[in-house]
Design an enzyme around this catalytic site. Structure first.
Site, mmCIF file in Angstrom:
data_model
loop_
_atom_site.group_PDB
_atom_site.id
_atom_site.type_symbol
_atom_site.label_atom_id
_atom_site.label_comp_id
_atom_site.label_asym_id
_atom_site.label_seq_id
_atom_site.Cartn_x
_atom_site.Cartn_y
_atom_site.Cartn_z
ATOM 1 N N LYS A 113 28.764 -3.280 -10.820
ATOM 2 C CA LYS A 113 28.081 -4.453 -10.845
ATOM 3 C C LYS A 113 28.878 -5.516 -11.311
ATOM 4 O O LYS A 113 29.915 -5.229 -12.370
ATOM 5 C CB LYS A 113 26.812 -4.459 -11.344
ATOM 6 C CG LYS A 113 25.958 -5.526 -10.991
ATOM 7 C CD LYS A 113 25.258 -4.957 -9.618
ATOM 8 C CE LYS A 113 24.110 -5.915 -9.047
ATOM 9 N NZ LYS A 113 23.262 -5.317 -8.159
HETATM 10 N N1 GLU Z 1 23.342 -6.066 -4.697
HETATM 11 C C1 GLU Z 1 22.536 -5.340 -3.522
HETATM 12 C C2 GLU Z 1 22.081 -4.110 -4.534
HETATM 13 O O1 GLU Z 1 21.647 -4.490 -5.621
HETATM 14 C C3 GLU Z 1 23.708 -4.613 -2.619
HETATM 15 C C4 GLU Z 1 24.819 -3.822 -3.119
HETATM 16 C C5 GLU Z 1 25.700 -3.302 -2.255
HETATM 17 O O2 GLU Z 1 25.742 -3.597 -0.981
HETATM 18 O O3 GLU Z 1 26.916 -2.902 -2.886
HETATM 19 O O4 GLU Z 1 21.865 -3.095 -4.115
#
Ligand code: GLU
Length: 423
Positions: A113
């Site tokens: 993240k």
């Molecule tokens: N931000 C989204 C999540 O928390 C998508 C993450 C992604 O597609 O890599 O799942």
């Protein structure tokens, strides 16, 4: 757009909650303290400084992070968040949840993240582009189609991803479509990606209603947050015949016992930028949406919105977590005691990363699927995961969150085990 949040008082942090969930899963699985110690710590993390020249000529220095929690099953994967509340511990928690989410849905990634501590509403488009490009340059050594693949999250969108892809590609001297997902269709995005999280949330919500024998048509729902996840969720729920009686965004809430006209509300939001002032519905406080008299509650904004201070007031029979971590560990216990079914984030909102995976596969192969193909494969994966988690939970008498976390942790642990410790 995120909804109003009352911070949980005197509760442990979001990172403590994530670590507690891991500790419980390790205990249920009987894996022991060493395994816990290996999985609790992020494998890699960077903190970067982002100097920004503002439009008025002044310079401001922002802080950004990228955390790779685990990459035993494949490259890191997870969104980038632009939000004033971002800090390293929040990014660590969100990265850990991405590891479990990817493992649970069996997409071949670890978890990561990123975030920049900034309120994007206070910055011009040009300033946001400069923030994105500088942040991307700073984390460039860590990311790449085989290393770590960012995507949109709170406060970022497909334009942000296009800038990230471009910045990374310019540095490499050629276009690298697979470095981020959630891109515009014009630069290698996937059909169906934009609505994928909402579509997945609703696929799971309908399964949960059927499981509880609540008729879908006419069921009452409340959706907190009217952004990338909540807006589509409200639309798909209404399409399925669910009465969406309450919604909120960061500016306020709306209530209509007969069910809001979601198509008309979307037009209002496109015209004004907010749900506030929508004619024909009662204006309520954003937080009242969480305690509305409904069958289904979809918190689709940020973490920690259902906490010890309001969990007892939640009237829903089932909560489907559109956001990451919207229910604190303390609230989880209070809701469980009242038999409120909570479908955890790592299952409920996994549609986004599932279609991110499809986008990455398509970009790497330079071969594009139809929207129907994407949507069918998405719903198939989501419903399979729902059934597997339900079965696992029933067999072992666990909550859905603990069952989902156990299944994910076990898969990550197996990857660790078979790869071995090196050196
Ligand atoms: N931000 C989204 C999540 O928390 C998508 C993450 C992604 O597609 O890599 O799942």
């Amino acid at each position: 757009m995120t909804a109003t949040v009352t911070p949980a008082t005197a509760e442990q942090s979001v990172l403590d909650d994530a670590r507690e969930q891991l500790a419980q899963a390790v205990e249920v699985l009987g894996l022991g303290a060493e395994v816990h110690a290996m999985l609790v710590e992020p494998r890699r993390e960077v903190s970067v400084s982002i100097p920004l020249r503002r439009d008025d000529g002044s310079v401001e220095v922002l802080r950004g992070y990228r955390v790779q929690h685990n990459y035993s099953r494949g490259p890191g994967k997870g969104g980038v968040r632009f939000d004033a509340r971002v800090d390293l511990d929040e990014v660590r928690a969100l990265a850990m949840w991405m590891t479990w989410k990817c493992a649970l849905l069996d997409v071949p990634y670890g978890g990561a993240k990123g975030g920049v501590r900034v309120d994007p509403r206070n910055y011009s488009k040009g300033e946001l582009e400069r923030i994105t490009r500088r942040y991307t340059s700073e984390i460039a050594p860590l990311i790449g189609p085989e290393h770590d693949i960012p995507a949109p999250d709170v406060g970022t969108d497909e334009q942000t991803m296009a800038w990230m892809m471009d910045t990374y590609s310019v540095g490499r001297g050629h276009t690298v479509l697979g470095v981020v997902t959630g891109k515009p269709i014009a630069v290698g995005g996937s059909l169906g990606r934009a609505a994928s999280t909402s579509r997945g949330v609703v696929a799971i919500a309908l399964e949960a209603l059927r499981h509880l024998e609540i008729p879908v048509v006419g069921a009452r729902a409340a959706v907190q947050g009217f952004g990338k996840v909540g807006r589509g969720a409200a639309r798909f729920l209404a399409d399925a015949g669910v009465r969406v009686v309450a919604v909120s965004d960061v500016y306020g809430g709306l209530y209509d016992a007969a069910g809001l006209d979601i198509a008309a509300l979307e037009e209002h939001v496109d015209a004004t930028g907010s749900i506030v002032g929508f004619p024909g519905a009662e204006a309520i406080e954003g937080e009242q949406v969480l305690t509305a008299e409904v069958d289904l509650l979809v918190p689709a904004a940020v973490e920690g919105v259902i906490h010890a201070g309001n969990a007892e007031d939640v009237r829903a029979t089932v909560i489907v977590e559109g956001a990451n971590g919207p229910v604190t560990a303390e609230a989880d216990r209070l809701l469980a005691a009242r038999d409120v079914l909570v479908v955890p984030d790592i299952l409920a909102n996994a549609g986004g990363v599932v279609v991110s995976y499809f986008e990455w596969v398509q970009a790497n192969q330079a071969y594009w699927w139809s929207e129907d193909e994407v949507n069918e494969r998405l719903v198939e994966r989501m419903t399979r995961a729902w059934r597997d988690v339900l079965h696992y939970a029933a067999e072992r008498r666990l909550s859905l969150r603990l069952a989902a976390t156990c299944m994910a942790v076990e898969r990550v642990y197996r990857a660790h085990e078979v790869r071995g410790l090196y050196p």
